[in-house]
Design a protein around this motif. Structure first.
Motif, mmCIF file in Angstrom:
data_model
loop_
_atom_site.group_PDB
_atom_site.id
_atom_site.type_symbol
_atom_site.label_atom_id
_atom_site.label_comp_id
_atom_site.label_asym_id
_atom_site.label_seq_id
_atom_site.Cartn_x
_atom_site.Cartn_y
_atom_site.Cartn_z
ATOM 1 N N GLN A 11 -9.372 43.598 7.082
ATOM 2 C CA GLN A 11 -10.492 42.415 6.631
ATOM 3 C C GLN A 11 -11.666 42.878 6.975
ATOM 4 O O GLN A 11 -12.638 42.997 6.372
ATOM 5 C CB GLN A 11 -10.006 41.150 7.483
ATOM 6 C CG GLN A 11 -10.998 39.997 7.113
ATOM 7 C CD GLN A 11 -10.777 38.755 7.976
ATOM 8 O OE1 GLN A 11 -9.756 38.775 8.799
ATOM 9 N NE2 GLN A 11 -11.516 37.897 7.698
ATOM 10 N N LEU A 12 -11.839 43.430 8.156
ATOM 11 C CA LEU A 12 -13.142 44.052 8.512
ATOM 12 C C LEU A 12 -13.837 45.302 7.639
ATOM 13 O O LEU A 12 -14.992 45.260 7.311
ATOM 14 C CB LEU A 12 -13.341 44.462 9.999
ATOM 15 C CG LEU A 12 -13.035 43.207 11.041
ATOM 16 C CD1 LEU A 12 -13.023 43.918 12.498
ATOM 17 C CD2 LEU A 12 -14.269 42.461 10.961
ATOM 18 N N THR A 13 -12.766 46.024 7.134
ATOM 19 C CA THR A 13 -13.112 47.202 6.373
ATOM 20 C C THR A 13 -13.338 46.365 4.852
ATOM 21 O O THR A 13 -14.499 46.938 4.539
ATOM 22 C CB THR A 13 -11.787 48.082 6.359
ATOM 23 O OG1 THR A 13 -11.345 48.447 7.521
ATOM 24 C CG2 THR A 13 -12.283 49.166 5.269
ATOM 25 N N GLU A 14 -12.887 45.571 4.474
ATOM 26 C CA GLU A 14 -13.260 44.886 3.367
ATOM 27 C C GLU A 14 -14.496 44.079 3.475
ATOM 28 O O GLU A 14 -15.316 44.305 2.478
ATOM 29 C CB GLU A 14 -12.135 43.985 2.866
ATOM 30 C CG GLU A 14 -12.233 43.233 1.622
ATOM 31 C CD GLU A 14 -11.230 42.147 1.254
ATOM 32 O OE1 GLU A 14 -11.561 41.144 0.722
ATOM 33 O OE2 GLU A 14 -10.060 42.391 1.677
ATOM 34 N N GLU A 15 -14.844 43.734 4.567
ATOM 35 C CA GLU A 15 -16.208 43.097 4.615
ATOM 36 C C GLU A 15 -17.199 44.081 4.645
ATOM 37 O O GLU A 15 -18.405 43.896 4.109
ATOM 38 C CB GLU A 15 -16.159 42.148 6.031
ATOM 39 C CG GLU A 15 -15.489 40.831 5.692
ATOM 40 C CD GLU A 15 -15.339 40.233 7.195
ATOM 41 O OE1 GLU A 15 -15.935 40.481 8.208
ATOM 42 O OE2 GLU A 15 -14.576 38.960 7.215
ATOM 43 N N ARG A 16 -17.032 45.104 5.516
ATOM 44 C CA ARG A 16 -18.058 46.058 5.490
ATOM 45 C C ARG A 16 -18.344 46.705 4.116
ATOM 46 O O ARG A 16 -19.446 47.319 3.798
ATOM 47 C CB ARG A 16 -17.672 47.291 6.436
ATOM 48 C CG ARG A 16 -18.454 48.470 6.704
ATOM 49 C CD ARG A 16 -17.654 49.678 7.038
ATOM 50 N NE ARG A 16 -16.789 50.203 6.089
ATOM 51 C CZ ARG A 16 -16.053 51.102 6.326
ATOM 52 N NH1 ARG A 16 -15.680 51.511 7.488
ATOM 53 N NH2 ARG A 16 -15.237 51.298 5.340
ATOM 54 N N ASP A 17 -17.244 47.154 3.360
ATOM 55 C CA ASP A 17 -17.461 47.780 2.124
ATOM 56 C C ASP A 17 -18.202 47.043 1.213
ATOM 57 O O ASP A 17 -19.395 47.036 0.605
ATOM 58 C CB ASP A 17 -16.070 47.959 1.504
ATOM 59 C CG ASP A 17 -15.308 49.114 2.189
ATOM 60 O OD1 ASP A 17 -16.201 49.865 3.056
ATOM 61 O OD2 ASP A 17 -14.188 49.405 1.671
ATOM 62 N N LEU A 18 -18.111 45.621 1.482
ATOM 63 C CA LEU A 18 -18.579 44.555 0.491
ATOM 64 C C LEU A 18 -20.209 44.348 0.924
ATOM 65 O O LEU A 18 -21.061 44.362 -0.020
ATOM 66 C CB LEU A 18 -18.035 42.946 0.693
ATOM 67 C CG LEU A 18 -18.670 42.045 -0.117
ATOM 68 C CD1 LEU A 18 -18.538 42.231 -1.599
ATOM 69 C CD2 LEU A 18 -18.190 40.512 0.292
ATOM 70 N N LEU A 19 -20.648 44.749 2.133
ATOM 71 C CA LEU A 19 -21.855 44.386 2.610
ATOM 72 C C LEU A 19 -22.720 45.860 2.082
ATOM 73 O O LEU A 19 -23.737 45.892 1.857
ATOM 74 C CB LEU A 19 -21.801 44.451 4.101
ATOM 75 C CG LEU A 19 -21.590 42.876 4.758
ATOM 76 C CD1 LEU A 19 -21.409 42.900 6.257
ATOM 77 C CD2 LEU A 19 -22.484 42.026 4.205
ATOM 78 N N LYS A 20 -21.880 47.109 2.117
ATOM 79 C CA LYS A 20 -22.347 48.248 1.793
ATOM 80 C C LYS A 20 -22.746 48.214 0.147
ATOM 81 O O LYS A 20 -23.835 48.616 -0.314
ATOM 82 C CB LYS A 20 -21.400 49.471 1.946
ATOM 83 C CG LYS A 20 -21.482 50.155 3.213
ATOM 84 C CD LYS A 20 -20.478 51.333 3.044
ATOM 85 C CE LYS A 20 -20.429 51.717 4.534
ATOM 86 N NZ LYS A 20 -19.384 52.898 4.523
ATOM 87 N N LYS A 21 -21.967 47.475 -0.495
ATOM 88 C CA LYS A 21 -22.177 47.237 -2.076
ATOM 89 C C LYS A 21 -23.595 46.620 -2.326
ATOM 90 O O LYS A 21 -24.375 46.721 -2.955
ATOM 91 C CB LYS A 21 -20.850 46.684 -2.514
ATOM 92 C CG LYS A 21 -19.768 47.635 -2.910
ATOM 93 C CD LYS A 21 -18.978 47.053 -3.448
ATOM 94 C CE LYS A 21 -17.632 47.965 -3.793
ATOM 95 N NZ LYS A 21 -16.504 47.364 -4.264
ATOM 96 N N ALA A 22 -23.637 45.276 -1.239
ATOM 97 C CA ALA A 22 -24.610 44.472 -1.528
ATOM 98 C C ALA A 22 -25.997 44.788 -1.158
ATOM 99 O O ALA A 22 -26.964 44.662 -1.963
ATOM 100 C CB ALA A 22 -24.404 43.153 -0.680
ATOM 101 N N ALA A 23 -25.973 45.881 -0.030
ATOM 102 C CA ALA A 23 -27.096 46.749 0.218
ATOM 103 C C ALA A 23 -27.444 47.375 -0.697
ATOM 104 O O ALA A 23 -28.554 47.616 -0.962
ATOM 105 C CB ALA A 23 -26.928 47.300 1.598
ATOM 106 N N TYR A 24 -26.575 48.176 -1.504
ATOM 107 C CA TYR A 24 -26.912 49.190 -2.277
ATOM 108 C C TYR A 24 -27.687 48.443 -3.438
ATOM 109 O O TYR A 24 -28.540 48.895 -3.973
ATOM 110 C CB TYR A 24 -25.627 50.017 -2.967
ATOM 111 C CG TYR A 24 -25.834 50.775 -4.098
ATOM 112 C CD1 TYR A 24 -26.460 52.124 -3.812
ATOM 113 C CD2 TYR A 24 -25.666 50.424 -5.190
ATOM 114 C CE1 TYR A 24 -26.536 52.989 -5.007
ATOM 115 C CE2 TYR A 24 -25.694 51.357 -6.503
ATOM 116 C CZ TYR A 24 -26.395 52.565 -6.135
ATOM 117 O OH TYR A 24 -26.314 53.399 -7.316
ATOM 118 N N PHE A 25 -27.214 47.589 -4.024
ATOM 119 C CA PHE A 25 -27.827 46.729 -5.202
ATOM 120 C C PHE A 25 -29.081 46.043 -4.699
ATOM 121 O O PHE A 25 -29.993 45.887 -5.575
ATOM 122 C CB PHE A 25 -26.712 45.466 -5.725
ATOM 123 C CG PHE A 25 -25.619 46.239 -6.546
ATOM 124 C CD1 PHE A 25 -25.911 46.967 -7.720
ATOM 125 C CD2 PHE A 25 -24.226 46.262 -5.922
ATOM 126 C CE1 PHE A 25 -24.856 47.743 -8.307
ATOM 127 C CE2 PHE A 25 -23.122 46.691 -6.835
ATOM 128 C CZ PHE A 25 -23.397 47.419 -7.893
#
Length: 97
Positions: free
Chosen positions: A78-92
């Motif tokens: 779950q934490l890995t998924e949340e981290r990846d989502l935040l990385k994508k949001a920061a990139y966009f």
């Protein structure tokens, strides 16, 4: 100079004294006088011999460890998924500036 040796009591005597002190209607001090030991000594024995043995907390079974491992793996996923989502949001968000 006559030094008295401390009296040595058997474990059986100690345990029976504790049982007598706990189950008796008398005060611990009176029970100590009746059996011929120091009051503080009897209190020490009561603390030592009347404690409940709590080995249940110390025992960790394999099943318990398996359940804990399973829970931790879920949490990591779950934490890995949340981290990846935040990385994508920061990139966009960075690309829109």
């Amino acid at each position: 100079m006559n030094q008295e040796k401390p009296k040595v009591y058997t474990a059986e005597f100690r345990e029976s004294s504790v049982k007598l002190a706990i189950e008796s209607d008398k005060l611990v001090a009176q029970t100590a006088r009746d059996i011929g030991v120091n009051e503080n000594t009897l209190h020490t024995w009561i603390n030592k011999y009347s404690r409940p043995v709590d080995n249940i907390k110390a025992v960790r079974t394999d099943a318990h460890l398996y359940e804990e491992l399973k829970q931790l793996k879920k949490e990591v996923a779950q934490l890995t998924e949340e981290r990846d989502l935040l990385k994508k949001a920061a990139y966009f968000a960075q690309g829109q500036r």
